[in-house]
Enzyme design. Sequence first.
Site, short mmCIF file in Angstrom:
data_model
loop_
_atom_site.label_atom_id
_atom_site.label_comp_id
_atom_site.label_asym_id
_atom_site.label_seq_id
_atom_site.Cartn_x
_atom_site.Cartn_y
_atom_site.Cartn_z
N ARG A 1 0.85 -1.19 0.00
CA ARG A 1 0.00 0.00 0.00
C ARG A 1 0.89 1.24 0.00
NH1 ARG A 1 -3.41 -2.85 -1.52
NH2 ARG A 1 -5.44 -3.33 -0.59
N HIS B 1 -0.86 0.16 -9.68
CA HIS B 1 -1.50 -0.78 -8.74
C HIS B 1 -2.01 -2.02 -9.50
CE1 HIS B 1 -3.75 -1.10 -4.66
NE2 HIS B 1 -3.60 -2.31 -5.20
#
Length: 310
Positions: free
Chosen positions: A225, A273
């Site tokens: 993250r 991502h």
Amino acid sequence: MKIAFCCMNTDPRPWLQSLRAALPEAEVVEWSPGSMQDGVRPDYAMVWGPPQQLIDEQPQMKALFNIGAGVDALMKLSLPPHMQVVRLNDAGMSVQMAEFVAHAVIRHYRELDAYERDVAAGEWRFRKPLLRTDFPIGVMGLGVLGERVAKTLAMFDFPVLGWSRSPRQVDGVHCFSGEATFDEFLSATRILVCLLPLTPETRGIMNRDTLSLLKPGGYVINVARGAHLVEDDLLALIDSGHLAGAALDVFQTEPLPAGHAFWKHPKIAVTPHTSARTLREDTVLQIAQKIRAMARGEPVAGVVDRERGY
Ligand code: NDP
Ligand code: OXD
């Protein structure tokens, strides 16, 4: 049995179709604010980044099934104590993560970016081979994804270290556990891979102090993250020459804002991502099996410990 579907930024139609095919005995409905005022009361929900309104409207739900591995967005919600949160266990993600991280490591270690630049300039030039032993890789997080990544890297004969909260044993990996061993783990690492969940303990874990402990020429691969990394600290350490660069798949703000320093940084590789994507069929199959098991009162894998946050 009734199941609500509420996944942000996801076209619901193929998901609803797959879920209905996998659980023909269930009533599957798409949730949107106010859409269930007619008295439909779901037992379960399949979610990705749902709003608090879903929980407030449907507090009777027994469990939320996340269509991803990371549950940090769900941990920000106010959930009734009885409502379980279930993360995705692999479902085709660990092999993707292993290939992505192996690619990032090899691209850096084999200097493939430099070769690409040479070739673009029409230069036929060899570089002196580097030694794997000079590139110990430290994997933070030895869970479903981190363990697979660590084992894959060990197969290429890199020295591999791993760090987790509780003690783990992984073949070919020198395992460390707990906060007390963190500095020792970092000091023995040159390429740092982050595969931790985002929790209050791990937020900002890659910062000026911790990244400074990496061996000179350190390299950061963040596939967990964005909030694990203090972005300005990374830039400062690359600019000072202590770090050689980074491969980043996740960011503090996503999509990465236009004009962010990472976009054009010559030593930072950016991806959107995408290191391990949710695969619809594998995901629906896994969640359908878990819902059936839960409905029978059986235990299911991947129930999140709300205290730990993962
Ligand atoms: P797991 O929950 O299976 O594993 C987490 C690992 O981190 C465990 O080894 C755990 O230790 C360790 N850990 C947690 N907290 C700490 C801590 N405070 N100190 C040391 N170690 C800690 O997660 P997954 O492997 O399935 O996924 C990891 C993360 O990857 C997800 O949370 C998500 O954020 C990210 N992800 C990113 C994707 C992408 O496309 N970029 C795709 C999928 C996931 P222990 O073993 O002791 O419990
Ligand atoms: C996940 C993700 O957590 O896609 O599964 O990031």
